[in-house]
Motif scaffolding. Sequence first.
Motif, short mmCIF file in Angstrom:
data_model
loop_
_atom_site.label_atom_id
_atom_site.label_comp_id
_atom_site.label_asym_id
_atom_site.label_seq_id
_atom_site.Cartn_x
_atom_site.Cartn_y
_atom_site.Cartn_z
N ILE A 232 0.83 -1.21 0.00
CA ILE A 232 0.00 0.00 0.00
C ILE A 232 0.86 1.26 0.00
O ILE A 232 0.60 2.21 -0.74
CB ILE A 232 -0.96 -0.02 1.20
CG1 ILE A 232 -2.05 -1.09 0.98
CG2 ILE A 232 -1.61 1.35 1.42
CD1 ILE A 232 -2.88 -1.39 2.21
N LEU A 233 1.91 1.25 0.79
CA LEU A 233 2.78 2.43 0.87
C LEU A 233 3.61 2.64 -0.39
O LEU A 233 4.10 3.74 -0.63
CB LEU A 233 3.70 2.31 2.09
CG LEU A 233 3.00 2.37 3.46
CD1 LEU A 233 3.99 2.01 4.56
CD2 LEU A 233 2.37 3.73 3.71
N SER A 234 3.76 1.58 -1.19
CA SER A 234 4.56 1.71 -2.41
C SER A 234 3.71 2.04 -3.64
O SER A 234 4.25 2.25 -4.73
CB SER A 234 5.33 0.41 -2.67
OG SER A 234 4.46 -0.65 -3.05
N LEU A 235 2.39 2.10 -3.48
CA LEU A 235 1.52 2.43 -4.61
C LEU A 235 1.80 3.86 -5.09
O LEU A 235 2.10 4.75 -4.29
CB LEU A 235 0.05 2.30 -4.21
CG LEU A 235 -0.44 0.87 -3.92
CD1 LEU A 235 -1.83 0.90 -3.30
CD2 LEU A 235 -0.42 0.02 -5.18
N SER A 236 1.67 4.05 -6.40
CA SER A 236 1.96 5.35 -6.98
C SER A 236 0.87 5.75 -7.96
O SER A 236 -0.07 4.99 -8.23
CB SER A 236 3.31 5.30 -7.71
OG SER A 236 3.20 4.53 -8.89
N LEU A 237 1.01 6.93 -8.53
CA LEU A 237 0.04 7.41 -9.51
C LEU A 237 0.00 6.51 -10.74
O LEU A 237 -1.03 6.43 -11.41
CB LEU A 237 0.38 8.85 -9.93
CG LEU A 237 0.36 9.90 -8.81
CD1 LEU A 237 0.69 11.27 -9.38
CD2 LEU A 237 -0.97 9.92 -8.08
N ASP A 238 1.06 5.79 -11.00
CA ASP A 238 1.10 4.88 -12.15
C ASP A 238 0.13 3.71 -11.97
O ASP A 238 -0.20 3.02 -12.93
CB ASP A 238 2.52 4.32 -12.35
CG ASP A 238 3.49 5.38 -12.85
OD1 ASP A 238 3.03 6.40 -13.42
OD2 ASP A 238 4.70 5.21 -12.65
N ASP A 239 -0.29 3.46 -10.71
CA ASP A 239 -1.20 2.34 -10.43
C ASP A 239 -2.67 2.74 -10.54
O ASP A 239 -3.55 1.92 -10.28
CB ASP A 239 -0.93 1.81 -9.01
CG ASP A 239 0.46 1.24 -8.88
OD1 ASP A 239 0.80 0.35 -9.67
OD2 ASP A 239 1.21 1.67 -7.97
N ASN A 240 -2.93 3.97 -10.92
CA ASN A 240 -4.33 4.45 -11.00
C ASN A 240 -5.18 3.52 -11.88
O ASN A 240 -4.84 3.24 -13.03
CB ASN A 240 -4.36 5.86 -11.57
CG ASN A 240 -5.75 6.48 -11.46
OD1 ASN A 240 -6.45 6.29 -10.47
ND2 ASN A 240 -6.14 7.24 -12.48
N GLY A 241 -6.29 3.04 -11.31
CA GLY A 241 -7.19 2.17 -12.04
C GLY A 241 -6.85 0.71 -12.01
O GLY A 241 -7.59 -0.11 -12.57
N ALA A 242 -5.76 0.35 -11.36
CA ALA A 242 -5.30 -1.04 -11.35
C ALA A 242 -6.12 -1.90 -10.39
O ALA A 242 -6.66 -1.41 -9.39
CB ALA A 242 -3.83 -1.13 -10.99
N SER A 243 -6.19 -3.19 -10.69
CA SER A 243 -6.73 -4.20 -9.79
C SER A 243 -5.56 -5.07 -9.35
O SER A 243 -5.03 -5.84 -10.15
CB SER A 243 -7.80 -5.05 -10.49
OG SER A 243 -8.93 -4.27 -10.82
N LEU A 244 -5.17 -4.95 -8.11
CA LEU A 244 -3.97 -5.60 -7.60
C LEU A 244 -4.31 -6.57 -6.47
O LEU A 244 -5.44 -6.54 -5.94
CB LEU A 244 -2.97 -4.56 -7.10
CG LEU A 244 -2.53 -3.50 -8.13
CD1 LEU A 244 -1.62 -2.47 -7.47
CD2 LEU A 244 -1.86 -4.13 -9.33
N THR A 245 -3.36 -7.38 -6.09
CA THR A 245 -3.53 -8.36 -5.03
C THR A 245 -2.31 -8.37 -4.14
O THR A 245 -1.17 -8.34 -4.65
CB THR A 245 -3.73 -9.78 -5.61
OG1 THR A 245 -4.89 -9.77 -6.46
CG2 THR A 245 -3.95 -10.80 -4.50
N VAL A 246 -2.51 -8.38 -2.85
CA VAL A 246 -1.40 -8.44 -1.90
C VAL A 246 -0.70 -9.81 -2.04
O VAL A 246 -1.40 -10.84 -2.06
CB VAL A 246 -1.87 -8.25 -0.46
CG1 VAL A 246 -0.70 -8.45 0.52
CG2 VAL A 246 -2.48 -6.86 -0.29
#
Length: 246
Positions: A232-246
């Motif tokens: 979560i702390l490493s997420l950036s603007l480049d991830d906008n709209g992404a569906s991610l999984t821990v």
Amino acid sequence: MTAPKPGGGAAAAARAAAAGPRTVLITGVSRGLGRALALELARRGHAVVGCGRSAEHLRSLEAEITSPSRHFLTVADVRSDSSVAELAKAAVERKQVPDVIVNNAGTINKNNKTWNVPAEDFDMVVDTNIKGTANVLRHFVPLMIEKRHGIIVNLSSGWGRSAAAEVAPYCASKWAIEGLTRSLAKELPPGLAAIALSPGVVNTDMLTSCFGSSAALYQTTETWAPKAATMILSLSLDDNGASLTV
């Protein structure tokens, strides 16, 4: 939309540390994933704005969390728009407008065929998982826009990208979170990003509701939290709209 990235790893940890201390709003903070994440973020030196419905559970968290005076833990029900409005007002007054939002508060129906789920159970899932998330967005996104930066994490689920029998209300709510997040991502101004994040399978009360004793076979919240916090702390603007999984 960016490709999924792992929840841990040296690169993610470096990105997380580089941004410095942040203020993180976590809903549903009094137990389960929210509680574990709050404890982990506080241990790393971040400030937590947390809400939950149980004053007793919040007191327990406050007694355990690192540097309790840095955090703002309060009773609020995300199902209530006015309750979330008061939470946002208090955050502004305390100068703790979040840099990161984690829309974690959620619930699940008791296992049942779709046509046998009582109306009140279906309403509880929708009111918490979908409307609760929308209430937080309604009152906190404008504050982030004013600051011109922010990362919004809406907790999804593997069942927001697939389906299972007897948990149709929950599946429907998490598919809704996926769609809501993608739409939100297209609306946000520069400086903000929205991500749908599946926590993976974690042994919580909600998992026990579905899996029974088999839930104990899966990772604990304490094992999950460090990986989730780093991601979560490493997420950036480049991830906008992404569906991610821990």
